[in-house]
Design a protein around this motif. Structure first.
Motif, PDB file in Angstrom:
ATOM      1  N   THR B  84       0.833  -1.208   0.000  1.00 27.13           N
ATOM      2  CA  THR B  84       0.000   0.000   0.000  1.00 27.13           C
ATOM      3  C   THR B  84       0.873   1.265   0.000  1.00 27.13           C
ATOM      4  O   THR B  84       0.563   2.253  -0.653  1.00 27.13           O
ATOM      5  N   ALA B 312      -5.941   7.965  -2.846  1.00 26.69           N
ATOM      6  CA  ALA B 312      -6.504   6.708  -2.320  1.00 26.69           C
ATOM      7  C   ALA B 312      -6.557   5.651  -3.424  1.00 26.69           C
ATOM      8  O   ALA B 312      -6.304   4.469  -3.179  1.00 26.69           O
ATOM      9  N   ARG B 315      -3.124   4.036  -3.897  1.00 24.22           N
ATOM     10  CA  ARG B 315      -2.745   3.199  -2.753  1.00 24.22           C
ATOM     11  C   ARG B 315      -3.559   1.906  -2.772  1.00 24.22           C
ATOM     12  O   ARG B 315      -3.042   0.812  -2.547  1.00 24.22           O
ATOM     13  N   ALA B 316      -4.862   2.056  -3.049  1.00 28.65           N
ATOM     14  CA  ALA B 316      -5.721   0.863  -3.118  1.00 28.65           C
ATOM     15  C   ALA B 316      -5.282  -0.036  -4.270  1.00 28.65           C
ATOM     16  O   ALA B 316      -5.296  -1.264  -4.145  1.00 28.65           O
ATOM     17  N   GLU B 423      -7.033   6.815   4.565  1.00 32.30           N
ATOM     18  CA  GLU B 423      -7.144   5.365   4.798  1.00 32.30           C
ATOM     19  C   GLU B 423      -8.581   4.889   4.604  1.00 32.30           C
ATOM     20  O   GLU B 423      -8.815   3.811   4.051  1.00 32.30           O
ATOM     21  N   THR B 426      -9.202   4.764   0.928  1.00 32.40           N
ATOM     22  CA  THR B 426      -8.463   3.637   0.354  1.00 32.40           C
ATOM     23  C   THR B 426      -9.239   2.335   0.581  1.00 32.40           C
ATOM     24  O   THR B 426      -9.403   1.523  -0.332  1.00 32.40           O
ATOM     25  N   GLU B 430     -11.188  -0.078  -2.246  1.00 30.38           N
ATOM     26  CA  GLU B 430     -10.930  -1.517  -2.391  1.00 30.38           C
ATOM     27  C   GLU B 430     -12.244  -2.312  -2.350  1.00 30.38           C
ATOM     28  O   GLU B 430     -12.461  -3.207  -3.170  1.00 30.38           O
TER      29      GLU B 430
END
Lengths: 137, 571
Positions: B84, B312, B315-316, B423, B426, B430
């Motif tokens: 991540t 996000a 990162r995801a 977070e 993210t 997902e």
């Protein structure tokens, strides 16, 4: 009594190899939501195929979309074919996409007067079509 | 280090103070104050939406992370599962991202000159845009090429053009990204042939071909053949490169065009990753070991206006990819890596007040960097109007250099980790991607979903929604539906000279006259035989390009064997 005037018939076309269809699809839905009958050619059509489709579908309006810079080669060709097929006097032709300012007078001259670039409000396109139809409904 | 901040008045030394129950209690107190305040002074918008029409809460805190959320398993450390926080251990402290400006227009001569200009100004990798006839496998004098020659990219018909394009550019020193899909094998073969002429072996060259046909059916629409033979061509490329061109990135799995076509951020991510997993499945089914090809897959994402939503997304992306690749039990850690190129959002640029596009591009580029991109293209301010001028491209490149050297954001790795908002976004990203995966599986997989028009309609719906939000003033676009000025500022535009088409067609005819036409005929027949059978297509294609067969001629043979994809007329 209900207004029995028929729906405006519009052909939206993508002449040439350009694959950008976001704009044309948004316009298609907006025109449909405004009560028009919309036919979409799909991508990668030659000018001949566009005019053939317009003839078959007996449309009031042709909307040409081009974002690849080929409009100055393709749009005049479409206008020529409309003339050859005696469709030019009752078909309104509008255009959208990326069309630099310098090209607009030349397109106006060959009869394409409604030219809509990025950021156009779809209501402006609807209004233009409604008030510039070349044949009665 | 002990803190010098004295919090003794605010924090009783009670271990329960930081407990979830305590946080929830304090949150309720704040919510009460918030509601009271909103009643008195309503918020300036009815709803707060991201660029993708996702509703955003007024505040995020630890209660927005699910109880199962865990630093070690959900974030971990850079270069460790689930990645991540980034794929490299040092990220930009070790090496900055590659500044790679996409360029191509006119004939090979013009683009060669633009490449040399960009390299002299600090660009670190080449990126080639091809004109539409090359992209669709048509010769420059084909009737469908009318008006398109040299317009959206550089005109390449034969190896002759490619030799001019890379003249004076040592192919063992630069890496080159080529945005080419249906005819990717042919352009890669030409690149190998040019390198050979420079005395550079195929195992010394590095670069990327986009070669992502699935997103062509979904969004960009520059397909030629139907999905299944197209997938076979791609598998031939992967197999060939794994032994002969080991430093080549064989597919750049692309969300960029999906987003440009109007998708949301989640759709961009979901459709891109599901395409990627489809290539992996085909390659494994073709008998390849995951570690033979997965390290050479790379990704290409868009960066739109919404800073946090984009961060996000990146990162995801890394986390979802790593979690799905794990099922194949790779031994090479690089097989898990989601490395990506980013381009700022062309569709976000406005034709109105073009200068302010520099600001939009800066925010988007910042998102890409904060999201850990490996390379970046920043759009030029004039791209809603035309291909970029040299002045505009220079500002775009300088934008990256300012972020890299002046903004300070590269000093530490993944600086936004631990932000409750980032977070939470993210995690949600997902989850929503997994929901799309389930839906696509229910439709029978990626290719059946394409055949049913699923992706195309999802994207068209999102694009229409976005346009409606602008027209109903729920979404402000500066200079378009707010803060517009009557008189527009003009910018100098790049015009492609019509002479380019004439010169290109003359060169094509000349090349055809000078080449050994018997050798071309034999080479084309060999391509046909390979296409009809199961032999790898790359060797006969390489033979044909070396004999100066054109992209159009090679694609015509493949059209005869494989047929053509007709596309859809869904609106």
């Amino acid at each position: 009594m209900m207004n029995m005037v028929r729906k405006i018939r519009v052909l939206l076309a993508k002449p040439g190899l350009d694959g950008h269809d976001r704009g044309v699809k948004v316009v298609a839905r907006a025109l449909r939501d405004a009560g028009m009958e919309v036919i979409y050619t799909g991508l990668h059509k030659s000018s001949e195929q566009v005019v053939e489709a317009a003839l078959q579908e007996d449309v009031d309006v042709i909307g040409l979309s081009s974002l690849s810079g080929a409009h100055m080669a393709l749009f005049p060709r479409v206008m020529e074919l409309l003339k050859e097929n005696e469709m030019i006097d009752d078909t309104l032709v509008v255009a959208g996409g990326i069309i630099p300012d310098v090209d607009i007078p030349k397109l106006n001259e060959i009869g394409i007067k409604g030219i809509f670039g990025p950021g156009t409000d779809t209501a402006a396109i609807i209004d233009f079509i409604k008030s510039n139809l070349k044949r009665s409904l | 280090m002990t803190s010098k901040i004295d919090k003794s008045d605010e924090l009783p030394r009670d271990e329960k103070t930081n407990s979830l129950a305590d946080i929830k209690r304090k949150r309720l107190e704040w919510e009460e104050r918030y509601d009271k305040s909103v009643k008195k002074h309503p918020e300036h918008q009815g709803k707060f939406l991201t660029t993708s029409s996702k509703l955003i809460n007024p505040l995020y805190d630890p209660t927005d992370l699910p109880p199962t959320w865990n630093y070690s398993t959900d974030l971990g450390y850079p270069s460790s599962f689930p990645f991540t926080r980034g794929v490299q251990p040092t990220m930009y402290r070790g090496r900055l991202w590659t500044m790679r400006q996409f360029a191509g227009f006119g004939g090979a001569e013009e683009t060669n000159k633009r490449f040399k200009f960009l390299l002299a100004n600090g660009m670190t990798g080449l990126s080639v845009a091809f004109h539409l006839p090359t992209i669709y496998g048509r010769e420059s004098d084909h009737p469908m090429s009318l008006g398109e020659v040299g317009k959206l990219g550089v005109a390449i018909d034969t190896l002759k053009d490619m030799e001019i394009l890379f003249d004076g550019i040592p192919l063992d020193k630069v890496t080159t990204s080529m945005t080419i899909n249906a005819p990717a094998s042919i352009l890669l073969a030409m690149y190998i042939a040019v390198a050979e002429k420079q005395g550079v072996r195929s195992d010394q060259i590095g670069g990327t071909i986009q070669n992502d046909i699935l997103k062509e059916y979904i969004a960009q629409k520059s397909y030629i053949f139907p999905p299944k033979p197209s997938m076979r061509i791609i598998m031939d490329i992967i197999k060939y490169c794994s032994t002969h061109v080991p430093r080549w990135n064989t597919i750049s799995i692309s969300g960029y065009h999906i987003r440009e076509a109007g998708s949301t951020a989640v759709q961009e991510l979901a459709f891109t990753l599901v395409d990627g997993l489809e290539y992996v499945k085909w390659a494994v089914d073709a008998g390849l070991d995951i570690d033979d090809f997965a390290p050479r897959l790379s990704f290409f994402f868009n960066s739109h206006n919404d800073l946090f939503e984009e961060i996000a997304k990146y990162r995801a992306a890394r986390r979802i990819w790593a979690r799905h690749i794990k099922k194949y039990q790779p031994k090479n850690p690089r097989s898990f890596w989601l490395r990506f190129h980013t381009q700022t959002a062309g569709c976000s640029l406005t034709a109105q007040q073009p200068q302010i596009n520099v600001v939009r591009t800066t925010i988007q580029a910042l998102a890409a960097v904060l999201g850990g991109t490996q390379s970046l293209h920043t759009n030029s301010l004039d791209e809603a109007l035309a291909l970029p001028s040299e002045e505009a491209v220079e500002i775009a490149l300088r934008t990256q250099q300012i972020i890299a050297h002046e903004s300070g954001v590269t000093n530490t790795i993944d600086p936004l980790a631990g932000s409750y908002f980032v977070e939470a976004l993210t995690n949600e990203m997902e989850e929503e991607v997994e929901e799309y995966f389930t839906k696509i599986t229910q439709l029978g997989g990626v290719i059946p979903a394409i055949e049913k028009g699923f992706f195309q309609l999802e994207i068209a719906n999102a694009a229409y929604q976005y346009q409606k939000e602008i027209e109903e003033n729920q979404r402000i676009i500066v200079g378009v539906n707010e803060y517009s000025t009557g008189d527009e500022i003009k910018v100098p535009l790049l015009q492609v000279d019509e002479e380019v088409a004439k010169r290109q067609i003359e060169r094509l005819h000349q090349t055809k006259k000078e080449r050994d036409n018997d050798a071309v005929r034999i080479a084309l027949e060999n391509i046909r035989k390979a296409a009809e059978g199961t032999d790898n297509l790359m060797p006969p294609i390489l033979e044909a390009v070396k004999a100066y067969a054109s992209v159009g001629e090679i694609c015509d043979i493949l059209r005869e064997v494989f047929g053509e994809w007709k596309g859809d007329t869904l609106i």
